[in-house]
Design an enzyme around this catalytic site. Structure first.
Site, mmCIF file in Angstrom:
data_model
loop_
_atom_site.group_PDB
_atom_site.id
_atom_site.type_symbol
_atom_site.label_atom_id
_atom_site.label_comp_id
_atom_site.label_asym_id
_atom_site.label_seq_id
_atom_site.Cartn_x
_atom_site.Cartn_y
_atom_site.Cartn_z
ATOM 1 C CG HIS A 282 -2.048 1.150 1.279
ATOM 2 N ND1 HIS A 282 -2.665 1.502 2.516
ATOM 3 C CD2 HIS A 282 -2.216 2.055 0.160
ATOM 4 C CE1 HIS A 282 -3.460 2.542 2.277
ATOM 5 N NE2 HIS A 282 -3.010 2.845 0.856
ATOM 6 C CG HIS B 200 -0.236 6.412 -0.177
ATOM 7 N ND1 HIS B 200 -0.700 7.501 -0.036
ATOM 8 C CD2 HIS B 200 -0.904 5.373 -0.334
ATOM 9 C CE1 HIS B 200 -1.928 7.090 0.214
ATOM 10 N NE2 HIS B 200 -2.089 5.767 0.214
ATOM 11 C CG HIS C 241 -4.431 3.826 -3.846
ATOM 12 N ND1 HIS C 241 -5.843 4.130 -3.652
ATOM 13 C CD2 HIS C 241 -3.788 3.754 -2.632
ATOM 14 C CE1 HIS C 241 -5.851 4.805 -2.527
ATOM 15 N NE2 HIS C 241 -4.717 4.598 -1.455
ATOM 16 C CG ASN D 76 -7.386 2.897 0.398
ATOM 17 O OD1 ASN D 76 -6.611 3.127 1.428
ATOM 18 N ND2 ASN D 76 -8.479 3.384 0.314
ATOM 19 C CB ILE E 22 -8.451 8.546 0.861
ATOM 20 C CG1 ILE E 22 -8.724 8.533 2.339
ATOM 21 C CG2 ILE E 22 -8.770 7.541 0.359
ATOM 22 C CD1 ILE E 22 -8.294 9.810 3.285
#
Length: 901
Positions: A559, A564, A751, A755, A901
């Site tokens: 993740h 990110h 993602h 997520n 997010i």
């Protein structure tokens, strides 16, 4: 016509006439040359809602010189600008009366039209046509301004507009429409903050929605195009201010806080010792105790257009996450005083969903911000009450079952770790002098016994029946260090699975290893699903440890690192090297929305020293350092494409005649089944887009901005990997298509898959504990400990699980991280303004949208097929994480454009 001034004269004009001539109701129509340093180019960014709901501005009348209008060919052009001013959200401040006065006299915004042409006589850029914006009316969240600009026929096509904000506070511009031009209205998409001229005298520039490759840039815009990127790069000096729009690189040297405590000192990530991607530079001062570390602050700089938190209609999810981190969790810690107190019974865990955790009275603050988490009870107090996660809502005991443990490796929160076993016997690659014997205790005899003689180990390997979750070599170097932290433990682990005849996986064995420590030799033990009470409970404890390992690896590597963290360099490089009018910038920009802001928030409160990740996940203070090790050992850009990732793990092989060009090793692999359809849809959209703008293959290699972007991604953004041979080249449209598809897949599909199912699968933490706090009772057991285990094995499992504080904090954060905001922008849903104006690109996007709607139907159909046992069945949570669209909230579906997010 007025001749262009010299550079010195231009500077004087900007600094002196702006306070005299330009403050008159009517001024000269032609201003200075765009060579003036007073021009600050900008980028168009997405509306901070993703909605076309903003204030509307229309500029005030300013006439051009009489020498132009006398030709009789000039036309009046109305400028309509939609904007939101941050200052309008508050009536407070000493400068408010001055801004009201500016509105009253019609001087809120100074607009300047820029021609695409140069002067035929001088070869220099034509002068600009200017006009002030004056306020017409104020309607709730909209302000209307208006202007008429007299544009001579000789001016040529408008290619850009310069904007100066005469207010003392920044203003958010949505778009500008120039109506009345001979060839129809021009729409200029802004979606950007415009600073006050009192904070920065440089003007902002917004290009029209027409895209140009660098060599096709109109002569009148070439210098502005270069100036834009120069301003966004900055000079690498000084601390960045909130209003800045500077994109630059730095190492992760701001996670620790050595000035506060030696316990909060952390190594710098990025460099030879700890390779890591780069983050956005903030320029904060160095720590006193460690000059190489950056001093922490209450807020973390991101370029202004990357953050919208001051706006009243800011992103729902970001606001909610900040409320949870900074307001709710401290109250939870006050309420649950003992940080090591575990849950005494499983019914106490159930009470989190039935009775909740009482909170101090907050005058409905929490209930208004996070109503899903916090309920107000009759007595006037608040309680933290969690919604029942999908995993136990459908089957309360699903987490306890081996078949669900196995299924989630294919259709759960982390579908990225399972690998095909290709070598036997299993053997560690770590130094045996340090970590002990490398041979695994999982033997062929043990495996053949567990599969009940169905086949030999050699046959199982040949038929591709053996799979593994292998966290042995990555975790083992951290085991002894982590065990020095109070309240946690760690092992290296291997978990083996067997592919059954019906296409499901069955767990066979778990091996846990502790390296030598002190005078103790290496310890390792293999656990199997037993048929007696002791073996069954030891197996459940071993599974809890493996789930904790998988949770940590998922959060830190699959993740955080792979989506990110590794995406931030793409964003920084794009803003530094690709002009806002570059078609590739416009293709990528929707996929970069909010990522830098959420990453900054993560550095502030999630991955920082003592933050949520360190305090609640197994690696503790070594968590992010472990992600650096994974980056060093495992991350490769060429393996981030979904097909390459599947092939690398042995989960697929190339098969040109098969659908998607791949043959899956496990046919019913929900993540891969749905993901490959999504991958193909993205790639076809990118192919259509790239082929339109690069009809000649040589254009890719000759595109200097594109080449500079890709070079900077490798050499600066991922500097520690710059010399690796596996980086894709950028010579042909096909090279570009593959790189862009990979980036869009990572920001969207990858993602979303890892997520938005976090609360559904990990909200009931026994299913995915984030930490294991106790050793196995068979490792160096005392008589008392083992006796207690035999007497109450359930208590041993509860003690192994996260503490009450750890579980409650993680559940609250995961609830928010799993939620879609009301302004979410989904893949293939909203068309960018520049695409709307190009019929070929518009048609390609509509086809893309159609393919994604088809995918929704495909997934729905698959989830009703009872033959697909890994995605449907009694009590099974259907696999919907890659369904493209979703309602707001925690839905377990929806693929946003970006990592928001």
């Amino acid at each position: 016509m007025m001749m262009n001034a010299s550079h010195h004269q231009l500077h004087r004009l900007n600094t002196t006439q702006s306070s005299s001539l330009l403050h008159k109701p009517f001024i000269l129509g032609h201003g200075r040359s765009i060579n003036s340093p007073a021009y600050l180019p900008t980028r168009r960014t997405r509306n901070f809602h993703g909605k076309q709901k903003c204030f509307c501005i229309i500029a005030s009348a300013i006439h051009v010189r009489e020498v132009e209008t006398s030709k009789g060919n000039a036309v009046p052009v109305k400028a309509i600008v939609r904007a939101t001013a941050a200052g309008l959200l508050s009536d407070l401040g000493l400068t408010k009366p001055l801004d009201v006065y500016a509105d009253l006299i019609g001087k809120t915004l100074l607009l300047e039209l820029v021609s695409v042409e140069v002067d035929s006589g001088t070869g220099l850029e034509k002068g600009t046509i200017k006009g002030y914006a004056h306020k017409v009316r104020h309607e709730q969240e909209e302000v209307i301004y208006e202007s008429e600009l007299i544009v001579p026929a000789s001016f040529g096509e408008v290619g850009a507009i310069l904007v100066e904000n005469e207010h003392h506070k920044e203003m958010f511009l949505n778009n500008i429409v120039l109506d009345g031009l001979p060839n129809g209205p021009i729409h200029i998409n802004c979606n950007s903050w415009v600073h006050s001229k009192f904070d920065n005298p440089k003007k902002r520039i917004f290009f029209t929605n027409k895209s140009y490759l660098p060599d096709d840039t109109p002569s009148g815009l070439k210098k502005l195009r270069e100036m834009e990127m120069e301003n966004l790069r900055g000079n690498g000096k000084g601390e960045c201010k909130t209003s800045d729009r500077i994109y630059d690189y730095d190492t992760y040297n701001d996670l620790g806080d050595p000035d506060d405590s030696e316990d909060l000192a952390r190594p710098i990530l990025g460099g030879k010792d700890h390779p890591y991607p780069r983050r956005c530079r903030t320029g904060r001062p160095s720590c006193k105790k460690d000059p190489l570390s950056e001093k922490r602050s209450n807020s973390v700089y991101v370029p202004r257009d990357e953050a919208f938190e001051e706006v009243k209609q800011m992103t729902f999810s970001t606001k909610t996450l900040k409320s949870v981190l900074h307001a709710l969790l401290p109250q939870v810690e006050i309420r649950l005083l003992d940080p090591h107190l575990g849950f005494p019974y499983f019914t106490a865990i159930d009470s989190l969903f039935q009775e909740g955790v009482p909170l101090p009275k907050s005058k409905n603050f929490f209930q208004s911000i996070i109503p899903r988490l916090v309920k107000t009870i009759a007595e006037g107090g608040d309680i933290l009450l969690f919604e029942t996660p999908a995993i136990i809502d459908r089957d309360k005991f699903a987490w306890f079952r081996d078949e669900e443990f196995s299924r989630q490796t294919l259709a759960g929160l982390n579908p990225y770790s399972l690998q095909l076993v290709t070598e036997w016997p299993l053997k560690s690659k770590l130094d045996p002098e340090i970590y002990g014997p490398p041979e695994s205790l999982i033997t062929a005899e043990l495996i053949e016994r567990e599969i009940k003689g169905v086949m030999t180990i050699d046959e199982a390997l040949k038929q591709k029946k053996m799979f593994i979750l292998d966290y042995h070599d990555l975790l083992l170097p951290y085991v002894n260090k982590v065990r020095e932290i109070e309240g946690t433990t760690l092992y290296g682990s291997r978990t083996l699975f067997f592919l059954t005849m019906d296409g499901t996986l069955r767990p066979l064995a778990i091996e846990l290893t502790r390296p030598p420590v002190g005078d103790k030799p290496q310890w390792k033990q293999v656990f199997t699903p037993g048929w007696d009470g002791t073996s069954c409970w030891l197996w459940r404890l071993a599974k809890a440890h493996v789930c904790a390992h998988d949770s940590g690896y998922h959060q830190l590597v699959v993740h955080w690192l792979r989506t990110h963290c590794c995406t931030e360099p793409y964003i920084i490089a794009a803003n530094r090297q690709l002009s806002a009018m570059h078609p590739i910038y416009r293709l990528l920009h929707p996929h970069f929305r909010y990522t830098m802001e959420i990453n900054a928030l993560a550095r502030e409160s999630l991955i920082n020293a003592g933050g949520i990740i360190e305090s609640c996940f197994s690696p503790g203070k070594y968590a992010i350092e472990l992600s650096s090790a994974a980056y060093d050992q495992l991350w490769r850009f060429d393996m981030e494409a979904l097909p390459a990732d599947l092939i690398r793990r042995g989960m697929a092989v190339e098969y040109p005649t098969a659908e998607h060009g791949l043959k899956l090793t496990i046919k019913d692999y929900p993540f891969a089944n749905d993901g490959l359809v999504l991958w193909d849809a993205i790639k076809q959209w990118v192919r259509d887009y790239v082929n339109h703008y690069y009809p000649d293959p040589s254009l890719v290699e000759s595109d200097k901005e594109l080449q500079a972007w890709w070079t900077e991604v490798r050499t600066k953004g991922h500097a520690d990997k710059k010399d690796e041979p596996w980086w894709p080249v950028m010579k042909t449209p096909e090279d570009l298509i593959h790189v862009l598809t990979t980036i869009i897949w990572v920001t969207a599909g990858h993602h979303a898959a890892v997520n938005f199912g976090q609360y559904a699968y990990a909200g009931y933490f026994p299913n995915r504990p984030t930490i294991a706090r106790t050793n196995l009772p068979t490792e160096d057991p005392s008589d008392g400990e083992f006796k207690n285990f035999l007497h109450k094995p359930e208590i041993a499992l509860l003690k192994c699980f996260p503490s009450q504080i750890q579980a409650t904090k993680v559940m609250a954060v995961l609830d928010v991280l799993s939620s879609h905001s009301p302004d979410e922008e989904y893949l293939g849903d909203q068309m960018e303004p520049s695409w709307i104006e190009n019929p070929i690109i518009k048609a390609a996007f509509e086809r893309f949208n159609g393919r994604l709607k088809e995918l929704e139907g495909i997934i729905d159909g698959r989830n009703t097929n009872l033959n697909l046992k890994n995605r449907t069945g009694a009590g099974v949570v259907p696999y919907e994480l890659l369904k493209p669209f979703s309602k707001p909230g925690v839905t377990g579906m929806g693929v946003p454009n970006s990592i928001s997010i």
